[in-house]
Design a protein around this motif. Structure first.
Motif, PDB file in Angstrom:
ATOM      1  N   VAL A  36      49.751  33.589  48.642  1.00 61.57           N
ATOM      2  CA  VAL A  36      48.623  32.803  48.121  1.00 61.57           C
ATOM      3  C   VAL A  36      47.570  33.715  47.516  1.00 61.57           C
ATOM      4  CG1 VAL A  36      46.729  31.281  48.785  1.00 61.57           C
ATOM      5  CG2 VAL A  36      49.017  30.836  49.636  1.00 61.57           C
ATOM      6  N   ALA A  37      47.241  34.808  48.206  1.00 57.08           N
ATOM      7  CA  ALA A  37      46.250  35.744  47.677  1.00 57.08           C
ATOM      8  C   ALA A  37      46.735  36.371  46.372  1.00 57.08           C
ATOM      9  CB  ALA A  37      45.943  36.831  48.709  1.00 57.08           C
ATOM     10  N   GLY A  38      48.007  36.690  46.290  1.00 59.25           N
ATOM     11  CA  GLY A  38      48.546  37.285  45.067  1.00 59.25           C
ATOM     12  C   GLY A  38      48.534  36.332  43.893  1.00 59.25           C
ATOM     13  N   ILE A  39      48.936  35.093  44.132  1.00 59.50           N
ATOM     14  CA  ILE A  39      48.960  34.104  43.051  1.00 59.50           C
ATOM     15  C   ILE A  39      47.551  33.789  42.571  1.00 59.50           C
ATOM     16  CG2 ILE A  39      49.476  31.678  42.530  1.00 59.50           C
ATOM     17  CD1 ILE A  39      51.964  32.028  44.355  1.00 59.50           C
ATOM     18  N   CYS A  40      46.628  33.588  43.508  1.00 58.91           N
ATOM     19  CA  CYS A  40      45.247  33.298  43.118  1.00 58.91           C
ATOM     20  C   CYS A  40      44.608  34.491  42.416  1.00 58.91           C
ATOM     21  CB  CYS A  40      44.426  32.883  44.336  1.00 58.91           C
ATOM     22  SG  CYS A  40      44.867  31.271  44.983  1.00 58.91           S
ATOM     23  N   SER A  41      44.917  35.703  42.850  1.00 57.98           N
ATOM     24  CA  SER A  41      44.397  36.900  42.174  1.00 57.98           C
ATOM     25  C   SER A  41      44.927  36.985  40.751  1.00 57.98           C
ATOM     26  CB  SER A  41      44.795  38.160  42.934  1.00 57.98           C
ATOM     27  OG  SER A  41      44.199  38.190  44.191  1.00 57.98           O
ATOM     28  N   TYR A  42      46.178  36.662  40.575  1.00 58.28           N
ATOM     29  CA  TYR A  42      46.770  36.674  39.231  1.00 58.28           C
ATOM     30  C   TYR A  42      46.069  35.670  38.331  1.00 58.28           C
ATOM     31  CZ  TYR A  42      50.215  36.272  35.520  1.00 58.28           C
ATOM     32  OH  TYR A  42      50.823  36.226  34.302  1.00 58.28           O
ATOM     33  N   VAL A  43      45.845  34.472  38.843  1.00 53.59           N
ATOM     34  CA  VAL A  43      45.173  33.430  38.056  1.00 53.59           C
ATOM     35  C   VAL A  43      43.753  33.873  37.715  1.00 53.59           C
ATOM     36  CG1 VAL A  43      44.250  31.080  38.157  1.00 53.59           C
ATOM     37  CG2 VAL A  43      46.579  31.535  38.923  1.00 53.59           C
ATOM     38  N   GLY A  45      42.590  36.885  37.557  1.00 57.11           N
ATOM     39  CA  GLY A  45      42.640  38.010  36.637  1.00 57.11           C
ATOM     40  C   GLY A  45      42.851  37.587  35.190  1.00 57.11           C
ATOM     41  N   LYS A  46      43.552  36.495  34.986  1.00 61.16           N
ATOM     42  CA  LYS A  46      43.773  35.986  33.636  1.00 61.16           C
ATOM     43  C   LYS A  46      42.590  35.162  33.117  1.00 61.16           C
ATOM     44  CE  LYS A  46      48.012  37.367  32.941  1.00 61.16           C
ATOM     45  NZ  LYS A  46      48.385  38.228  31.834  1.00 61.16           N
ATOM     46  N   VAL A  47      41.909  34.447  34.004  1.00 56.44           N
ATOM     47  CA  VAL A  47      40.905  33.473  33.583  1.00 56.44           C
ATOM     48  C   VAL A  47      39.491  34.057  33.550  1.00 56.44           C
ATOM     49  CG1 VAL A  47      39.801  31.288  34.230  1.00 56.44           C
ATOM     50  CG2 VAL A  47      42.273  31.522  34.361  1.00 56.44           C
ATOM     51  N   VAL A  48      39.136  34.870  34.524  1.00 61.57           N
ATOM     52  CA  VAL A  48      37.746  35.305  34.678  1.00 61.57           C
ATOM     53  C   VAL A  48      37.222  36.101  33.483  1.00 61.57           C
ATOM     54  CG1 VAL A  48      36.228  36.770  36.083  1.00 61.57           C
ATOM     55  CG2 VAL A  48      37.686  35.083  37.166  1.00 61.57           C
ATOM     56  N   PRO A  49      37.973  37.023  32.881  1.00 63.90           N
ATOM     57  CA  PRO A  49      37.397  37.727  31.724  1.00 63.90           C
ATOM     58  C   PRO A  49      36.996  36.794  30.575  1.00 63.90           C
ATOM     59  CG  PRO A  49      39.311  38.909  32.521  1.00 63.90           C
ATOM     60  CD  PRO A  49      39.266  37.609  33.264  1.00 63.90           C
ATOM     61  N   GLU A  50      37.835  35.819  30.280  1.00 66.03           N
ATOM     62  CA  GLU A  50      37.485  34.856  29.228  1.00 66.03           C
ATOM     63  C   GLU A  50      36.310  33.981  29.658  1.00 66.03           C
ATOM     64  OE1 GLU A  50      40.899  32.640  27.991  1.00 66.03           O
ATOM     65  OE2 GLU A  50      42.147  34.445  27.892  1.00 66.03           O
ATOM     66  N   TYR A  51      36.289  33.607  30.913  1.00 59.55           N
ATOM     67  CA  TYR A  51      35.181  32.807  31.446  1.00 59.55           C
ATOM     68  C   TYR A  51      33.861  33.564  31.313  1.00 59.55           C
ATOM     69  CZ  TYR A  51      32.007  31.149  35.081  1.00 59.55           C
ATOM     70  OH  TYR A  51      30.909  30.734  35.760  1.00 59.55           O
ATOM     71  N   LEU A  52      33.865  34.853  31.658  1.00 59.02           N
ATOM     72  CA  LEU A  52      32.633  35.635  31.576  1.00 59.02           C
ATOM     73  C   LEU A  52      32.165  35.810  30.131  1.00 59.02           C
ATOM     74  CD1 LEU A  52      33.262  38.368  34.281  1.00 59.02           C
ATOM     75  CD2 LEU A  52      31.718  36.409  34.397  1.00 59.02           C
ATOM     76  N   GLU A  53      33.095  35.985  29.212  1.00 59.66           N
ATOM     77  CA  GLU A  53      32.717  36.078  27.803  1.00 59.66           C
ATOM     78  C   GLU A  53      32.048  34.789  27.332  1.00 59.66           C
ATOM     79  OE1 GLU A  53      35.892  37.219  25.221  1.00 59.66           O
ATOM     80  OE2 GLU A  53      36.373  38.992  26.414  1.00 59.66           O
ATOM     81  N   ALA A  54      32.627  33.666  27.682  1.00 62.43           N
ATOM     82  CA  ALA A  54      32.057  32.378  27.277  1.00 62.43           C
ATOM     83  C   ALA A  54      30.746  32.101  28.001  1.00 62.43           C
ATOM     84  CB  ALA A  54      33.049  31.262  27.549  1.00 62.43           C
ATOM     85  N   THR A  72      32.248  26.699  40.248  1.00 61.53           N
ATOM     86  CA  THR A  72      32.532  26.385  41.653  1.00 61.53           C
ATOM     87  C   THR A  72      34.019  26.530  41.950  1.00 61.53           C
ATOM     88  OG1 THR A  72      30.674  24.846  41.643  1.00 61.53           O
ATOM     89  CG2 THR A  72      32.265  24.628  43.433  1.00 61.53           C
ATOM     90  N   ILE A  73      34.856  26.072  41.057  1.00 57.83           N
ATOM     91  CA  ILE A  73      36.311  26.187  41.255  1.00 57.83           C
ATOM     92  C   ILE A  73      36.732  27.650  41.278  1.00 57.83           C
ATOM     93  CG2 ILE A  73      38.546  25.735  40.172  1.00 57.83           C
ATOM     94  CD1 ILE A  73      37.342  23.034  39.240  1.00 57.83           C
ATOM     95  N   LEU A  74      36.201  28.455  40.367  1.00 56.01           N
ATOM     96  CA  LEU A  74      36.536  29.883  40.366  1.00 56.01           C
ATOM     97  C   LEU A  74      36.028  30.584  41.623  1.00 56.01           C
ATOM     98  CD1 LEU A  74      35.928  30.813  36.629  1.00 56.01           C
ATOM     99  CD2 LEU A  74      38.114  30.487  37.801  1.00 56.01           C
ATOM    100  N   ALA A  75      34.850  30.181  42.104  1.00 58.61           N
ATOM    101  CA  ALA A  75      34.338  30.751  43.350  1.00 58.61           C
ATOM    102  C   ALA A  75      35.229  30.353  44.531  1.00 58.61           C
ATOM    103  CB  ALA A  75      32.907  30.285  43.594  1.00 58.61           C
ATOM    104  N   ALA A  76      35.733  29.115  44.522  1.00 52.12           N
ATOM    105  CA  ALA A  76      36.643  28.678  45.588  1.00 52.12           C
ATOM    106  C   ALA A  76      37.945  29.475  45.550  1.00 52.12           C
ATOM    107  CB  ALA A  76      36.926  27.187  45.464  1.00 52.12           C
ATOM    108  N   PHE A  77      38.452  29.753  44.349  1.00 56.37           N
ATOM    109  CA  PHE A  77      39.640  30.599  44.234  1.00 56.37           C
ATOM    110  C   PHE A  77      39.357  31.998  44.765  1.00 56.37           C
ATOM    111  CE2 PHE A  77      41.760  27.486  41.597  1.00 56.37           C
ATOM    112  CZ  PHE A  77      43.095  27.775  41.796  1.00 56.37           C
ATOM    113  N   GLY A  78      38.179  32.524  44.463  1.00 53.68           N
ATOM    114  CA  GLY A  78      37.804  33.837  44.980  1.00 53.68           C
ATOM    115  C   GLY A  78      37.737  33.847  46.497  1.00 53.68           C
ATOM    116  N   PHE A  79      37.204  32.780  47.079  1.00 55.07           N
ATOM    117  CA  PHE A  79      37.169  32.680  48.535  1.00 55.07           C
ATOM    118  C   PHE A  79      38.584  32.604  49.113  1.00 55.07           C
ATOM    119  CE2 PHE A  79      37.135  30.114  52.397  1.00 55.07           C
ATOM    120  CZ  PHE A  79      36.314  30.906  53.198  1.00 55.07           C
ATOM    121  N   MET A  80      39.473  31.878  48.432  1.00 54.77           N
ATOM    122  CA  MET A  80      40.858  31.792  48.901  1.00 54.77           C
ATOM    123  C   MET A  80      41.533  33.150  48.882  1.00 54.77           C
ATOM    124  SD  MET A  80      42.230  28.200  47.282  1.00 54.77           S
ATOM    125  CE  MET A  80      43.878  28.800  47.261  1.00 54.77           C
TER     126      MET A  80
END
Length: 101
Positions: A36-43, A45-54, A72-80
């Motif tokens: 679970v930690a690996g899959i969420c980290s992968y997600v 890693g793909k989403v956060v850079p684009e999110y931060l740019e926007a 909030t959803i990204l923070a929940a993924f980070g907590f997971m």
């Protein structure tokens, strides 16, 4: 049949800590936490850079409810990631102490 399953579930042996559990459940919790930690980290890693740019292009005062929901959803993924990673780290430590010391 359902009543017997419920009664067996209620009468199961309960453990207070992970270190009291047998090796198999500890290993299963560790493996699942790692996956679970690996899959969420992968997600993330793909989403956060684009999110931060926007997000850096729009001031916080102009964010809509969708922007806050996505944050909030990204923070929940980070907590997971943190929680499941900690779980797998703890299970790894328990099994390492049992098997190799």
């Amino acid at each position: 049949m359902l009543k017997s399953l419920i009664s067996r579930w209620k009468s199961r042996k309960k453990y207070k800590t992970f270190s009291e559990m047998p090796d198999l459940p500890v290993a299963c919790f560790g493996i699942l936490g790692f996956l679970v930690a690996g899959i969420c980290s992968y997600v993330l890693g793909k989403v956060v850079p684009e999110y931060l740019e926007a997000a850096n292009k729009v001031p916080l005062s102009q964010w809509s409810w969708r922007d806050w929901l996505l944050s909030t959803i990204l923070a929940a993924f980070g907590f997971m990631v943190w929680h499941c990673g900690s779980l797998s780290w703890r299970c790894n430590g328990i099994l390492r102490d049992r098997w190799y010391k």
